[in-house]
Design an enzyme around this catalytic site. Sequence first.
Site, PDB file in Angstrom:
ATOM      1  CE1 TYR A 111     -78.519  96.190 -10.436  1.00  0.00           C
ATOM      2  CE2 TYR A 111     -76.256  95.426 -10.290  1.00  0.00           C
ATOM      3  CZ  TYR A 111     -77.169  96.459 -10.326  1.00  0.00           C
ATOM      4  OH  TYR A 111     -76.738  97.763 -10.243  1.00  0.00           O
ATOM      5  CG  ASN A 134     -85.659 103.883  -8.731  1.00  0.00           C
ATOM      6  OD1 ASN A 134     -86.798 104.309  -8.590  1.00  0.00           O
ATOM      7  ND2 ASN A 134     -84.847 103.664  -7.702  1.00  0.00           N
ATOM      8  CB  CYS A 142     -81.818 101.476  -7.447  1.00  0.00           C
ATOM      9  SG  CYS A 142     -81.597 103.246  -7.503  1.00  0.00           S
ATOM     10  CG  HIS A 143     -78.844 103.097  -2.263  1.00  0.00           C
ATOM     11  ND1 HIS A 143     -80.162 103.534  -2.268  1.00  0.00           N
ATOM     12  CD2 HIS A 143     -78.525 102.865  -0.974  1.00  0.00           C
ATOM     13  CE1 HIS A 143     -80.609 103.563  -1.021  1.00  0.00           C
ATOM     14  NE2 HIS A 143     -79.641 103.164  -0.219  1.00  0.00           N
ATOM     15  CD  GLU A 171     -79.228 102.574   3.155  1.00  0.00           C
ATOM     16  OE1 GLU A 171     -79.162 101.329   3.151  1.00  0.00           O
ATOM     17  OE2 GLU A 171     -79.940 103.205   2.371  1.00  0.00           O
TER      18      GLU A 171
END
Length: 183
Positions: A111, A134, A142-143, A171
């Site tokens: 962040y 979001n 946002c993950h 991912e």
Amino acid sequence: MPTTAFALFATALGHCGIAWGPQGLTGVQLPEADEATTRLRMQARFPHAPEAAPPPDVQTAMDAIAALLAGAPTEPRDLSHLVLDMEGVPPFYQRVYTLARSIPPGETLTYGELAHLLGEPGAARAVGQALGANPFAPVVPCHRILAAQSGAGGFSAPGGMDTKLRMLLAERARFNGPGLFDE
């Protein structure tokens, strides 16, 4: 622009929802506990939009989101090309979402790092608030934003941290070095 319609679609995490209008996607919903609950969430978020068959560009978006959530190595996993209708989204949130969309699949930032890249180094908490609101997850990924010292941070989507970690695992996310699964 108002939302024209919404649809549900199956993913590796469960049924997601997607809403669209003339200017692009107006919302994406990560899976709730089941398909019926996701449908109810979409109806609450978009009360004047009927459930409908998606047009081709929205179907393409649905396929790309499903591929991302499945971790499919041969499918497109970068969703930055999808058009979002951000009318009504506060300007600071738009800046956060645009920058978050530039983080490639499998990469992460904190962040604080995101706030620094925005030119607002003291705004880590505000970045977290924007990401918590979001309306486009996972198109706005946002993950991929974590707390300092490699902590996962919060995740307000259904399933909370479990969902965030499952998305990062799909991912093969990297945290300042090789991927989690590189040997």
